[in-house]
Structures are given as structure tokens and as C-alpha cells.
Design a protein around this motif. Sequence first.
Motif, PDB file in Angstrom:
ATOM      1  N   LEU A  44      -2.017  -6.946  -4.493  1.00 61.71           N
ATOM      2  CA  LEU A  44      -3.062  -6.551  -5.444  1.00 61.71           C
ATOM      3  C   LEU A  44      -4.148  -5.736  -4.754  1.00 61.71           C
ATOM      4  CD1 LEU A  44      -4.318  -6.718  -8.270  1.00 61.71           C
ATOM      5  CD2 LEU A  44      -5.386  -8.876  -7.577  1.00 61.71           C
ATOM      6  N   LEU A  45      -4.585  -6.181  -3.581  1.00 63.47           N
ATOM      7  CA  LEU A  45      -5.586  -5.424  -2.836  1.00 63.47           C
ATOM      8  C   LEU A  45      -5.084  -4.025  -2.503  1.00 63.47           C
ATOM      9  CD1 LEU A  45      -6.925  -8.135  -0.338  1.00 63.47           C
ATOM     10  CD2 LEU A  45      -8.161  -7.125  -2.266  1.00 63.47           C
ATOM     11  N   TYR A  62      -5.616   2.778  -5.834  1.00 56.49           N
ATOM     12  CA  TYR A  62      -6.162   3.313  -7.085  1.00 56.49           C
ATOM     13  C   TYR A  62      -7.461   4.085  -6.834  1.00 56.49           C
ATOM     14  CZ  TYR A  62      -7.984   3.342 -11.880  1.00 56.49           C
ATOM     15  OH  TYR A  62      -8.486   3.727 -13.099  1.00 56.49           O
ATOM     16  N   PHE A  63      -8.295   3.551  -5.938  1.00 57.58           N
ATOM     17  CA  PHE A  63      -9.592   4.186  -5.701  1.00 57.58           C
ATOM     18  C   PHE A  63      -9.549   5.295  -4.641  1.00 57.58           C
ATOM     19  CE2 PHE A  63     -11.131   0.253  -7.710  1.00 57.58           C
ATOM     20  CZ  PHE A  63     -11.995   0.805  -8.652  1.00 57.58           C
ATOM     21  N   SER A  88      -2.967  -2.267  -4.229  1.00 56.49           N
ATOM     22  CA  SER A  88      -3.005  -1.469  -5.457  1.00 56.49           C
ATOM     23  C   SER A  88      -4.425  -1.009  -5.781  1.00 56.49           C
ATOM     24  CB  SER A  88      -2.448  -2.279  -6.637  1.00 56.49           C
ATOM     25  OG  SER A  88      -1.067  -2.459  -6.515  1.00 56.49           O
ATOM     26  N   ILE A  89      -5.388  -1.905  -5.580  1.00 54.12           N
ATOM     27  CA  ILE A  89      -6.784  -1.553  -5.861  1.00 54.12           C
ATOM     28  C   ILE A  89      -7.251  -0.438  -4.927  1.00 54.12           C
ATOM     29  CG2 ILE A  89      -9.162  -2.397  -5.777  1.00 54.12           C
ATOM     30  CD1 ILE A  89      -8.063  -5.144  -6.655  1.00 54.12           C
ATOM     31  N   LEU A 110      -1.056  -1.250 -10.784  1.00 54.85           N
ATOM     32  CA  LEU A 110      -2.112  -2.220 -10.489  1.00 54.85           C
ATOM     33  C   LEU A 110      -2.003  -3.432 -11.408  1.00 54.85           C
ATOM     34  CD1 LEU A 110      -4.753  -3.073  -9.096  1.00 54.85           C
ATOM     35  CD2 LEU A 110      -5.984  -1.604 -10.727  1.00 54.85           C
ATOM     36  N   LEU A 120      -1.462  -7.385 -10.564  1.00 53.88           N
ATOM     37  CA  LEU A 120      -2.400  -8.384 -11.068  1.00 53.88           C
ATOM     38  C   LEU A 120      -1.647  -9.534 -11.732  1.00 53.88           C
ATOM     39  CD1 LEU A 120      -5.360  -9.159 -11.530  1.00 53.88           C
ATOM     40  CD2 LEU A 120      -5.288  -7.870 -13.672  1.00 53.88           C
ATOM     41  N   TYR A 156       0.816  -1.220   0.000  1.00 57.27           N
ATOM     42  CA  TYR A 156       0.000   0.000   0.000  1.00 57.27           C
ATOM     43  C   TYR A 156       0.845   1.263   0.000  1.00 57.27           C
ATOM     44  CZ  TYR A 156       0.743   1.528   4.840  1.00 57.27           C
ATOM     45  OH  TYR A 156       1.297   2.020   5.996  1.00 57.27           O
TER      46      TYR A 156
END
Length: 549
Positions: free
Chosen positions: A172-173, A179-180, A175-176, A329, A333, A44
Amino acid sequence: MPGGITLATTSDVNFIEAPVTWKAYLICAFASFGGVFFGYDSGYINGVTGSKVFIQIIEGPTAKALTGPHQSLIVSILSAGTFFGAIIAGDCAELLGRRLTIIIGCLIYMTGVILQVASQGLGLLVAGRLIAGLGVGFESAIVILYMSEICPRKVRGALVAGYQFAITIGLLLASIVDYFTENRPDTGSYRIPIGIQFLFGLVLGIGLIFLPESPRYFVKRGRIEKARHALSRLRGQPGTSEFIENELSEIIANEEYERALIPTTGWVSGWANCFKGSLWKSNSNLRKTILGTSLQMMQQWTGINFIFYYSTPFLQSTGAISNTFLISLIFNLIDTVCTPISFYTMEKFGRRVLLIWGAFGMLSCQFIIAIVGVTVGFNKTHTVGTGPTATTVADNTAAVNAQIAFIAIYIFFFAASWGPGAWIVIGEIFPLPIRARGVALSTASNWLWNTIIAVITPYMVNQDEGNLKSAVFFIWGGLCTAAFIYSYFLVPETKGLSLEQVDKMMEETTPRTSAKWVPHETFASQIAASHGKLDEKVLMDVERKASIF
């Protein structure tokens, strides 16, 4: 001896473990969940350090980027905490057990998360990441130890690879979430990514309360009936099953054999045993400790954390990528999707083969990225506009895209080989008397080099520091070359062997011949059996000589 315990034995090397059940898969799969917050906590920060709100809180209202020293401190302090956490966890795992040590790590981790969420400046944030790092150190060392000791040998590689898969899910979480939340105008842009971690620690800590302890821990502590009960739960067989008694007898006989070779008289000798023996003997404790620590060092030398820690600011510097968070991201992935390949390949082709060819694939990609970058890619840019609106743009966008493609291929090679492979091997190579401390030292080595790389990387690539740009990939390529040579000469093949058989294999072979070794006798039949039962003297010795060291 309480209760007149007797245990069946076998001389059949293929009959020392119960058939694999879905219960075993599920228990090990849940234990691997610890990798999620390892990966998330590592990942993160890549996005948070690019958040405008976060940058302004740390550097001031007019700042556009973190300074090199601040970025280095914020990223690396977690790894510093994990280094010490892993070392401390080795002793805790011997004293309190594998399971309770992981639960304590979860509590420490959640405390660190709370401090980070409450932070409004550099000081408390750094303190929180340091404390969270201690918890991650506990978890990262002992989850590997716990899984290696409870997994069935035929699928141990695949199940322990699940730990690396959980790490990639965490990345991955992260990055998600980054991103948001990147464009939020308030402190939620960094507090939300940090706060989500609390749930991961809570789920793992509560879930572990209901899982069995490692039977090998109970054997070392001389609690044979507890070891029988734990093994029965893990294998889904009654405690009186011949499968359970044969496996328990093998663990006990191996413990007695190793204890004779590695006597422990106290805390100091417990640690000193990790460094005993000849450097030139493949089965010596010193050689195994060097193998474990250097293997984790090599995993960090591949340069993977450069991608996951610094890809956002690095890609921003080229001006060729319109949405660097999205590219980051995608990298995560790819890592997540490709890691499950190792579930099959680790058991089909073996650890050694994948580490060798994985290193070769990575070094090939790294050198291609570096050569393209310094000739026509990342390093060739020009400025568009003047004054405050001036931006840096790559001369050849196609070349930059090609580099990004090879970074993605490089991530594939890492995810399918060195990502899970290094964790699998360190959980398999140490004998029971030094296993907890050996795995702890190996994990600490991973975090030590993680810290070093996190500290020095900004100075290598920041525009006001080394500004190496694509040339940094020559460094990673050279280090991957070292990993390729290292794997060929020093890594043994441990596929399909019980932890006790790995000890015997390393005693009788060299790394380059280890793949041909076949088990030929059990420890129970070799030193401790009579009339198909484990000698009562051995059982009494194990209970009498029980050690927390």
C-alpha cells in the motif's frame, strides 16, 4: 554439566506455556515489520515501470513503454535474488542465529537500495535489485522462522498473520508513493520510491538488536541457560518460573526426541535430512518439505502478483480506466484492510479451513472475470481517433467495471486466507532439526515461482506478445482450482498447538483428520522426566550434542 541445571516438567498438555502478555504481542509485532520492505520492494516496481521518465531512461527518449524483455528482467530479478537469499539464510540461521541473520539481511538490502537509487540506466538498477533481493530473501525466510519460534501457541497464527499484514502495508505504501511521484518530470519519479526503502531496513535492523534470540535456536546449540533467559524475556516471567521451566523442558525433550529420529553429522546431512522418509508418510521429513515448498508454490499460483506487478500496464491497455494508478492503489488498500480479518479467523476457524474456502472463493472470482472479459469486457475494445492521438477504448465500460469489482473480491479472499495462511503453516510444520532449512526451502519456492510468474506474465499479456487480455484469468482460475484440491487433501490443521505438538499431530493423523486431534501427553513426560524434573542425562545430551547443522 555447568551449574547443575535442573528443570521442572509437567504432564499437563495445557500447562506447557506461560500466559500471553502484551510484551509477547509487541515483540512479535515488531519482528513482523520485516514484511513492510518485502511488500514495498515487491510493489513499488508496478508504478515505476509505468513512469514516463523511467521508461525513457531505460528505453530511450521516444519510448512510451518498456519492452517485454526489459520489463520482465526488471521485475523478476528481485525474485531471483530472494530465491538464493532464502537458501543461504537457512544455513546462516543455524550458524549465527535467527536474529543476527535478519540483521545481516537488512544490511544487504540497504546496499541494494543504494545501488538502485544511484542508477541511471538498466545495468546498475538490475544489479541493485538483485542485491536487494538477496536481503529480502534473508528477511522473508528467517522472520517467519523467528516469529514461529517465539510466538505463544494460542496466538501464533494471528501474530504470524501480522507478517502478511506488514507485507500489505508495504504494498500500500508503495502504491501511495507511486501515485504521488508518477507525474514528476525528473528522476525523482523513480528514485524517491526506491530510496524510501532504505529507512525500512534501517528501522528493522536497529530494532532487532534489542530483541531476544529464539530460545529454540539456543536449545539446538546446547545453550540451555541462554535459552532460559531468552524465553524469560519473551514470556515476561522470571527464569525460575514453573511456566518457563515447563516450556523449556518440552522444547528440550522434543529436540532430544527429534535428534534421535533425525541424526545430523555435518552440513550435507543437515540438508539431506530435509528429504528423508517416505512420500506416503505424513510425518516424514520429505513429506513436510514437499508440503512447505508446494504450499508456497500454490500461493504464487493464485495469480496475486499478476495484480500487484502488472495491474497498471494491464488496465492501461483497456482504455476504460481513466486513472489506472488509482485503481492499483485501491487494490492494495483492499489487500491491507482485509488481511487483519485473518488475525481472528486463523485462530477461530483454523488454517486448513481458510485455505480450502479461500481457494474456492478465488477460483470463482477468476473464472467470472475471465468469462465476462472474453465476452463483453476487457477483450472487446475499439479505437478512437487516428494517428498518434488514437486511443483504445472498451466497448462496454460497465462490464470492465464489473471485472474490476470481482478482482477486488478476489483480493479479499486472498488477503483473508492464502496471503497469511501459507506463511503461517510453513513456520509450524517442520521439526527443530530441519526447521531453519525447511522454512528456507519453502520461502525459496515462493520466490522461485514468483520469479517464473514475473518472467512469463509479460509474454502472456503484452500486446506484442501473447496478448491474452482477460483470458489470462482462465489460467489463474485453473491454478486456484488446483490449490482448492491441494488444500483439502494435503494441508493439516495446526491451530492452537505448540510447535512440538504439531510434530506429534502429524505423526498420528492424516491431513483430513488432523482437525480432530487433541494433545494427550507432553514430550517431557513421555521420554525424559522423573519426579517432576527433566532427567539430567537429557540436559547433558543436549549440551553435548549441540549442533550448528
